[in-house]
Design an enzyme around this catalytic site. Structure first.
Site, PDB file in Angstrom:
ATOM      1  N   ASP A 129       0.864  -1.176   0.000  1.00 65.31           N
ATOM      2  CA  ASP A 129       0.000   0.000   0.000  1.00 65.31           C
ATOM      3  C   ASP A 129       0.900   1.225   0.000  1.00 65.31           C
ATOM      4  OD1 ASP A 129      -2.370  -1.448   0.082  1.00 65.31           O
ATOM      5  OD2 ASP A 129      -2.527  -1.374   2.256  1.00 65.31           O
ATOM      6  N   ASP A 143      -7.048  -1.340  -4.275  1.00 67.16           N
ATOM      7  CA  ASP A 143      -8.066  -1.032  -3.256  1.00 67.16           C
ATOM      8  C   ASP A 143      -9.034   0.030  -3.777  1.00 67.16           C
ATOM      9  OD1 ASP A 143      -6.714  -2.750  -1.517  1.00 67.16           O
ATOM     10  OD2 ASP A 143      -5.656  -1.119  -0.499  1.00 67.16           O
TER      11      ASP A 143
END
Length: 190
Positions: A129, A143
């Site tokens: 991330d 995401d």
């Protein structure tokens, strides 16, 4: 035989759309994650402008849970879930009517996001991330694609239901405006 060929062509066209959109998401997701892994140490932060850093920044983060850091240490469960969801999407997608383009787009976005994070889980043992906005959880392109896909899916379903209700209302109005049939006397020749 011709009907089978037409069905096969429509199915292939469906998959071209699905794989095309999902493929673009996966490519963008993997490219951005690779840039982050190659240029930032784990937990290192970067922002193009110092004044922007409190609001938006790039930070190299590892996630073993679901999107936005929920359910940490569930890597195996989410790997299996991603395989199941991807398989179900591949089976279900050709059954979505071609006119339902918002729903088709939503499903393609969700597939791209699921596969993007699945690749990380299989190759890295975690999901990379890197997008950090305010105090919100760190996330990535996959995401975001899944989240946008959910919003587009809800919008598509809502619009489809509205169109169906409008069509039913119009049909009911047409039916109520149809002049009654004249009374016909049936003669009894009995």
């Amino acid at each position: 035989n011709q009907g089978l060929e037409e069905t096969l062509i429509k199915r292939i066209q469906s998959y071209i759309f699905l794989i095309g959109i999902a493929g673009l998401i996966v490519a963008l997701d993997q490219w951005t994650k690779q840039l982050v892994r190659a240029n930032l140490a784990y937990q290192e932060m970067w922002s193009p402008f110092e004044w922007l850093a409190p609001y938006a920044r790039i930070v190299h983060w590892r996630n073993t849970g679901a999107a936005f850091g929920f359910f940490q240490d569930g890597n195996l469960i989410f790997t299996i879930l991603a395989f199941i969801v991807s398989g179900l999407i591949l089976l279900y997608f050709p059954h979505i009517p071609h006119g339902e383009w918002l729903i088709r787009l939503a499903i393609a976005l969700q597939l791209g996001g699921a596969v993007g994070n699945l690749i990380d889980r299989l190759t890295q043992g975690h999901v990379t991330d890197f997008i950090s906005v305010g105090s919100f959880a760190v996330f990535n392109v996959a995401d975001a694609s899944i989240s946008v896909g959910v919003v587009v899916l809800l919008l598509g379903v809502w619009l489809a239901e509205r169109a169906e209700k409008a069509q039913q209302k119009a049909e009911a109005e047409r039916a109520s405006q149809t002049p009654p049939l004249p009374d016909v006397e049936i003669e009894d020749n009995g």
